[in-house]
Design a protein around this motif. Structure first.
Motif, PDB file in Angstrom:
ATOM      1  N   ALA A 195       0.827  -1.210   0.000  1.00 44.52           N
ATOM      2  CA  ALA A 195       0.000   0.000   0.000  1.00 44.52           C
ATOM      3  C   ALA A 195       0.858   1.255   0.000  1.00 44.52           C
ATOM      4  CB  ALA A 195      -0.929  -0.004   1.214  1.00 44.52           C
ATOM      5  N   MET A 196       1.948   1.245   0.762  1.00 46.49           N
ATOM      6  CA  MET A 196       2.788   2.443   0.866  1.00 46.49           C
ATOM      7  C   MET A 196       3.533   2.739  -0.430  1.00 46.49           C
ATOM      8  SD  MET A 196       4.206   2.083   4.781  1.00 46.49           S
ATOM      9  CE  MET A 196       5.284   3.526   4.708  1.00 46.49           C
ATOM     10  N   VAL A 197       4.083   1.731  -1.091  1.00 51.38           N
ATOM     11  CA  VAL A 197       4.775   2.019  -2.359  1.00 51.38           C
ATOM     12  C   VAL A 197       3.774   2.436  -3.432  1.00 51.38           C
ATOM     13  CG1 VAL A 197       6.731   0.504  -1.892  1.00 51.38           C
ATOM     14  CG2 VAL A 197       4.794  -0.378  -3.199  1.00 51.38           C
ATOM     15  N   CYS A 198       2.527   2.003  -3.289  1.00 49.02           N
ATOM     16  CA  CYS A 198       1.496   2.420  -4.238  1.00 49.02           C
ATOM     17  C   CYS A 198       1.052   3.866  -3.996  1.00 49.02           C
ATOM     18  CB  CYS A 198       0.289   1.496  -4.158  1.00 49.02           C
ATOM     19  SG  CYS A 198       0.565  -0.149  -4.864  1.00 49.02           S
ATOM     20  N   GLY A 199       1.458   4.452  -2.866  1.00 48.44           N
ATOM     21  CA  GLY A 199       1.158   5.857  -2.605  1.00 48.44           C
ATOM     22  C   GLY A 199       0.058   6.095  -1.605  1.00 48.44           C
ATOM     23  N   ASN A 200      -0.310   5.062  -0.847  1.00 51.18           N
ATOM     24  CA  ASN A 200      -1.377   5.194   0.141  1.00 51.18           C
ATOM     25  C   ASN A 200      -0.806   5.354   1.546  1.00 51.18           C
ATOM     26  OD1 ASN A 200      -3.574   4.463  -1.809  1.00 51.18           O
ATOM     27  ND2 ASN A 200      -2.425   2.552  -1.835  1.00 51.18           N
ATOM     28  N   THR A 201      -1.597   5.935   2.422  1.00 55.33           N
ATOM     29  CA  THR A 201      -1.277   5.918   3.845  1.00 55.33           C
ATOM     30  C   THR A 201      -2.061   4.764   4.490  1.00 55.33           C
ATOM     31  OG1 THR A 201      -3.017   7.560   4.261  1.00 55.33           O
ATOM     32  CG2 THR A 201      -0.763   8.369   3.978  1.00 55.33           C
ATOM     33  N   VAL A 202      -1.615   4.340   5.667  1.00 59.80           N
ATOM     34  CA  VAL A 202      -2.169   3.135   6.290  1.00 59.80           C
ATOM     35  C   VAL A 202      -2.559   3.421   7.738  1.00 59.80           C
ATOM     36  CG1 VAL A 202      -1.759   0.711   6.859  1.00 59.80           C
ATOM     37  CG2 VAL A 202      -0.681   1.703   4.827  1.00 59.80           C
ATOM     38  N   VAL A 203      -3.762   2.990   8.114  1.00 59.65           N
ATOM     39  CA  VAL A 203      -4.181   2.986   9.516  1.00 59.65           C
ATOM     40  C   VAL A 203      -4.373   1.525   9.914  1.00 59.65           C
ATOM     41  CG1 VAL A 203      -5.912   3.686  11.208  1.00 59.65           C
ATOM     42  CG2 VAL A 203      -5.319   5.220   9.324  1.00 59.65           C
ATOM     43  N   TRP A 204      -3.627   1.098  10.910  1.00 57.71           N
ATOM     44  CA  TRP A 204      -3.607  -0.311  11.308  1.00 57.71           C
ATOM     45  C   TRP A 204      -4.310  -0.507  12.644  1.00 57.71           C
ATOM     46  CZ3 TRP A 204       1.446  -3.022  13.355  1.00 57.71           C
ATOM     47  CH2 TRP A 204       1.194  -4.387  13.558  1.00 57.71           C
ATOM     48  N   LYS A 205      -5.247  -1.448  12.669  1.00 56.72           N
ATOM     49  CA  LYS A 205      -5.810  -1.928  13.928  1.00 56.72           C
ATOM     50  C   LYS A 205      -5.434  -3.399  14.057  1.00 56.72           C
ATOM     51  CE  LYS A 205      -9.661  -3.778  15.187  1.00 56.72           C
ATOM     52  NZ  LYS A 205      -9.183  -4.674  16.298  1.00 56.72           N
ATOM     53  N   GLY A 206      -4.428  -3.662  14.878  1.00 62.91           N
ATOM     54  CA  GLY A 206      -4.043  -5.040  15.123  1.00 62.91           C
ATOM     55  C   GLY A 206      -5.016  -5.699  16.079  1.00 62.91           C
ATOM     56  N   SER A 207      -4.780  -6.969  16.361  1.00 68.61           N
ATOM     57  CA  SER A 207      -5.646  -7.682  17.291  1.00 68.61           C
ATOM     58  C   SER A 207      -5.511  -7.094  18.690  1.00 68.61           C
ATOM     59  CB  SER A 207      -5.271  -9.164  17.320  1.00 68.61           C
ATOM     60  OG  SER A 207      -5.914  -9.829  18.392  1.00 68.61           O
ATOM     61  N   ILE A 220       9.183   0.614  15.111  1.00 75.26           N
ATOM     62  CA  ILE A 220      10.234   0.357  14.118  1.00 75.26           C
ATOM     63  C   ILE A 220       9.978   1.180  12.861  1.00 75.26           C
ATOM     64  CG2 ILE A 220      11.141  -1.422  12.557  1.00 75.26           C
ATOM     65  CD1 ILE A 220      10.695  -3.419  14.898  1.00 75.26           C
ATOM     66  N   ILE A 221       8.739   1.192  12.398  1.00 76.22           N
ATOM     67  CA  ILE A 221       8.380   1.954  11.193  1.00 76.22           C
ATOM     68  C   ILE A 221       8.516   3.447  11.444  1.00 76.22           C
ATOM     69  CG2 ILE A 221       6.499   2.477   9.589  1.00 76.22           C
ATOM     70  CD1 ILE A 221       5.426  -0.374  10.214  1.00 76.22           C
ATOM     71  N   SER A 222       8.045   3.894  12.605  1.00 79.08           N
ATOM     72  CA  SER A 222       8.063   5.335  12.897  1.00 79.08           C
ATOM     73  C   SER A 222       9.490   5.869  12.965  1.00 79.08           C
ATOM     74  CB  SER A 222       7.317   5.624  14.202  1.00 79.08           C
ATOM     75  OG  SER A 222       8.000   5.088  15.325  1.00 79.08           O
ATOM     76  N   ASN A 223      10.429   5.060  13.424  1.00 80.97           N
ATOM     77  CA  ASN A 223      11.836   5.488  13.441  1.00 80.97           C
ATOM     78  C   ASN A 223      12.317   5.862  12.051  1.00 80.97           C
ATOM     79  OD1 ASN A 223      12.114   5.125  16.196  1.00 80.97           O
ATOM     80  ND2 ASN A 223      12.942   3.056  16.028  1.00 80.97           N
ATOM     81  N   VAL A 224      11.928   5.050  11.075  1.00 75.48           N
ATOM     82  CA  VAL A 224      12.331   5.306   9.686  1.00 75.48           C
ATOM     83  C   VAL A 224      11.657   6.565   9.153  1.00 75.48           C
ATOM     84  CG1 VAL A 224      12.274   4.411   7.327  1.00 75.48           C
ATOM     85  CG2 VAL A 224      12.792   2.875   9.234  1.00 75.48           C
ATOM     86  N   LEU A 225      10.362   6.698   9.405  1.00 74.41           N
ATOM     87  CA  LEU A 225       9.632   7.872   8.916  1.00 74.41           C
ATOM     88  C   LEU A 225      10.204   9.154   9.506  1.00 74.41           C
ATOM     89  CD1 LEU A 225       5.937   6.527   9.117  1.00 74.41           C
ATOM     90  CD2 LEU A 225       7.426   6.650   7.106  1.00 74.41           C
ATOM     91  N   GLU A 226      10.476   9.141  10.805  1.00 71.19           N
ATOM     92  CA  GLU A 226      11.006  10.334  11.463  1.00 71.19           C
ATOM     93  C   GLU A 226      12.384  10.702  10.925  1.00 71.19           C
ATOM     94  OE1 GLU A 226      10.872   9.546  15.636  1.00 71.19           O
ATOM     95  OE2 GLU A 226       8.678   9.329  15.668  1.00 71.19           O
ATOM     96  N   SER A 231       5.823  12.355   7.711  1.00 67.77           N
ATOM     97  CA  SER A 231       4.812  12.369   8.776  1.00 67.77           C
ATOM     98  C   SER A 231       4.529  10.957   9.266  1.00 67.77           C
ATOM     99  CB  SER A 231       3.516  12.995   8.251  1.00 67.77           C
ATOM    100  OG  SER A 231       2.466  12.807   9.178  1.00 67.77           O
ATOM    101  N   GLY A 232       4.460  10.806  10.588  1.00 69.52           N
ATOM    102  CA  GLY A 232       4.162   9.505  11.174  1.00 69.52           C
ATOM    103  C   GLY A 232       2.779   8.997  10.840  1.00 69.52           C
ATOM    104  N   SER A 233       1.873   9.898  10.437  1.00 69.06           N
ATOM    105  CA  SER A 233       0.518   9.464  10.106  1.00 69.06           C
ATOM    106  C   SER A 233       0.435   8.791   8.743  1.00 69.06           C
ATOM    107  CB  SER A 233      -0.473  10.632  10.180  1.00 69.06           C
ATOM    108  OG  SER A 233      -0.026  11.727   9.428  1.00 69.06           O
ATOM    109  N   VAL A 234       1.584   8.619   8.076  1.00 68.94           N
ATOM    110  CA  VAL A 234       1.629   7.777   6.880  1.00 68.94           C
ATOM    111  C   VAL A 234       1.392   6.319   7.275  1.00 68.94           C
ATOM    112  CG1 VAL A 234       3.190   6.848   5.096  1.00 68.94           C
ATOM    113  CG2 VAL A 234       3.060   9.318   5.490  1.00 68.94           C
ATOM    114  N   ALA A 235       1.835   5.930   8.471  1.00 65.79           N
ATOM    115  CA  ALA A 235       1.633   4.568   8.972  1.00 65.79           C
ATOM    116  C   ALA A 235       1.171   4.658  10.425  1.00 65.79           C
ATOM    117  CB  ALA A 235       2.908   3.752   8.851  1.00 65.79           C
ATOM    118  N   SER A 236      -0.135   4.773  10.616  1.00 68.85           N
ATOM    119  CA  SER A 236      -0.717   5.025  11.932  1.00 68.85           C
ATOM    120  C   SER A 236      -1.157   3.727  12.599  1.00 68.85           C
ATOM    121  CB  SER A 236      -1.920   5.962  11.814  1.00 68.85           C
ATOM    122  OG  SER A 236      -1.572   7.172  11.173  1.00 68.85           O
TER     123      SER A 236
END
Length: 528
Positions: A195-207, A220-226, A231-236
């Motif tokens: 989804a991210m390489v396709c240009g979308n942002t992601v909101v994740w609700k895990g179990s 781990i992901i937020s470290n890379v984004l920062e 913006s961290g809201s690319v992968a929320s």
């Protein structure tokens, strides 16, 4: 942590003393940034003001740590922020987005062992599988990086003079990912990397029963984004149960909902999303069969059946629930299978122990479902050939179970129980075996062990297995990221991971460009 979280930790010190963070054996939790009480919301900053939930270790029944759930209003704010970030993220060239995903893959490599251990601790799968699941996310990152430089468009010949037909794929916006406890990292990885390489942002609700894995992965992901000024809201991340999932499902700003879970809940999700004309990606239940022909390599088929039946303690959507054995070898196969099951039970134990081959069920609810199913099977005339009982030790351990003498169309057999229970049937001809494979409502994974080319081509043909995954001489579990993963019928029809699954995360535009000075109509229509 915020002042609010620090205050909570002090006021509720009993939680700190009861959790596993005080045990040096679990030092990897601190390496992953897990605290005694963790905020469960991330969209560039960590927060969360919902109720406190405890993460429980399936192998001991002890509290690992606690997490603040997300409120409904917080979820809406996260979606809105993700939608705003989409404008900026989708404007970045696809190869540059791929570079971010490449760095995420590398960050995951640096945390492969500790994150794999957390998966084993919180979900309950053995360490090899926990590490393997994180590796799967790494692999899909590599795949997505290549995809970022290969996202195709097409040029078609136009029937009109001085016209050109183009096809272009564009990102769709916010992708909501609702993943399940049994694969708390990999399924999110499949969705988020593509989804991210396709240009979308992601909101994740895990179990809600594996919140620590979701938090550690997001860190781990937020470290890379920062580091990259993204913006961290690319992968929320949002944390919670069905009410938070409903908020994602109902929100029109969530363009695609990717849901992994039960067929029952998936049906409800599907109706809600379709009602607002959103896009859907459903990965639901499985009731998978492994067929063994009389010419099969018996030893290889036994090894495949053992892992497919009781790997992850039967808690995979691709777990083998039904073994359909040729009548001439059924007794021999069953005898060898029992011996193998018994040897696996000798390797039961702590999932974090590298010697362990068989771990616990995820929670008490799973144990209850296991016991109810075994009881129901016996009441319907089934014979327990092996197992059938809860194991007397701390945690949620049960015996892997083999049941015979049930009809293939019995309700017990047709119902998927997320536990290590397998039903044995026999068949005479390959056509009979295919009918038995296809008789259930689910259509995820299937396997045939044979050396006969005629059997193989019947099996993979239009009147063969009706599943999305059709295997020959391998088990029903263990899919590679290069192929599309998903199933038919009540499994939902979704496809994730490889092949052209990326199309789920994009919208298609057919473009006609007239570069001439005339205005001809298609099909030769004259309107003058």
């Amino acid at each position: 942590m915020s002042r609010q979280l620090l205050n909570f930790s002090v006021k509720n010190s009993h939680i700190i003393s009861r959790n596993l963070l005080t045990n040096s054996k679990y030092g990897f939790l601190k390496d992953l940034g897990i605290e005694s009480v963790n905020p469960g919301v991330y969209d560039g900053k960590w927060s969360g003001s919902g109720k406190i939930i405890d993460s429980i270790s399936p192998s001991t029944g002890e509290i690992i740590a606690s997490v603040y759930e997300t409120t409904k209003n917080e979820t809406i704010n996260v979606i809105n922020n993700s939608n705003k970030s989409w404008i900026e993220w989708s404007s970045i060239p696809a190869p540059a987005r791929g570079e971010i995903v490449r760095q995420i893959g590398n960050e995951l490599r640096q945390n492969l062992i500790p994150l794999g251990k957390l998966v084993s601790l919180e979900m309950g799968k053995i360490l090899q599988e926990g590490i393997g699941e994180v590796q799967e996310y790494i692999d899909i990152c590599d795949y997505a990086v290549g995809l970022s430089r290969m996202l195709p468009g097409y040029i078609y010949p136009s029937e009109r003079l001085n016209h050109v037909l183009l096809e272009k794929w564009n990102p769709i916006g916010v992708v909501g990912v609702i993943s399940a406890f049994n694969f708390p990292v990999a399924v999110y990885g499949w969705n988020s990397a593509i989804a991210m390489v396709c240009g979308n942002t992601v909101v994740w609700k895990g179990s809600p029963t594996t919140p620590l894995v979701s938090i550690a992965t997001t860190k781990i992901i937020s470290n890379v984004l920062e580091k990259n000024g993204i913006s961290g809201s690319v992968a929320s991340l949002v944390t919670g149960g069905g009410d938070i999932g409903d908020t994602l499902v109902d929100n029109k700003n969530v363009s695609l909902v990717s849901f992994t879970g039960s067929t029952k809940v998936g049906h409800q999700v599907g109706l809600k999303v379709q009602n607002r004309f959103g896009k859907l990606l459903l990965e639901l239940g499985g009731n998978n069969a492994l067929i063994v022909a009389n010419d099969a390599d018996l030893e290889m088929s036994i090894r495949a059946a053992v892992f497919s039946c009781i790997g992850t303690a039967g808690q995979r959507c691709t777990t083998t629930r039904r073994l359909i054995i040729h009548k001439n070898i059924k007794n021999e196969f069953l005898k060898k299978l029992k011996i193998s099951f018994k040897s696996i039970l000798e390797r039961i134990g702590d999932p974090l122990d590298e010697k362990t081959l068989y771990g616990p069920l995820h929670n008490q609810q799973a144990v209850d479902a296991y016991e109810a199913t075994v009881k129901n099977a016996v009441e319907n005339g089934g014979t327990i050939e092996f197992g059938g009982k809860k194991i007397n030790r701390p945690g949620y351990y049960v015996e892997p179970t083999i049941i015979t003498n049930l009809s293939i169309d019995n309700k017990v057999v047709k119902n998927e129980t997320f536990a290590p229970i397998v039903y044995i049937f026999e068949y005479d001809t390959i056509d009979d075996a295919i009918i038995k494979n296809n008789i259930v409502e689910q259509g995820l994974s299937s396997s045939l062990f044979t050396k006969n080319l005629s059997n193989i081509f019947k099996w993979i043909g239009p009147h063969g297995s009706d599943c999305g995954i059709v295997n020959v001489n391998i088990g029903t579990s263990g899919a590679e990221i290069g192929g599309a993963f998903g199933g038919e019928k009540t499994t939902g029809g979704g496809r994730e991971s490889g092949s052209d699954s990326w199309k789920n995360y994009m919208r298609r535009s057919t473009i006609t460009i007239n570069y001439g000075d005339q205005l001809p109509l298609a099909q030769g229509i004259k309107f003058e």
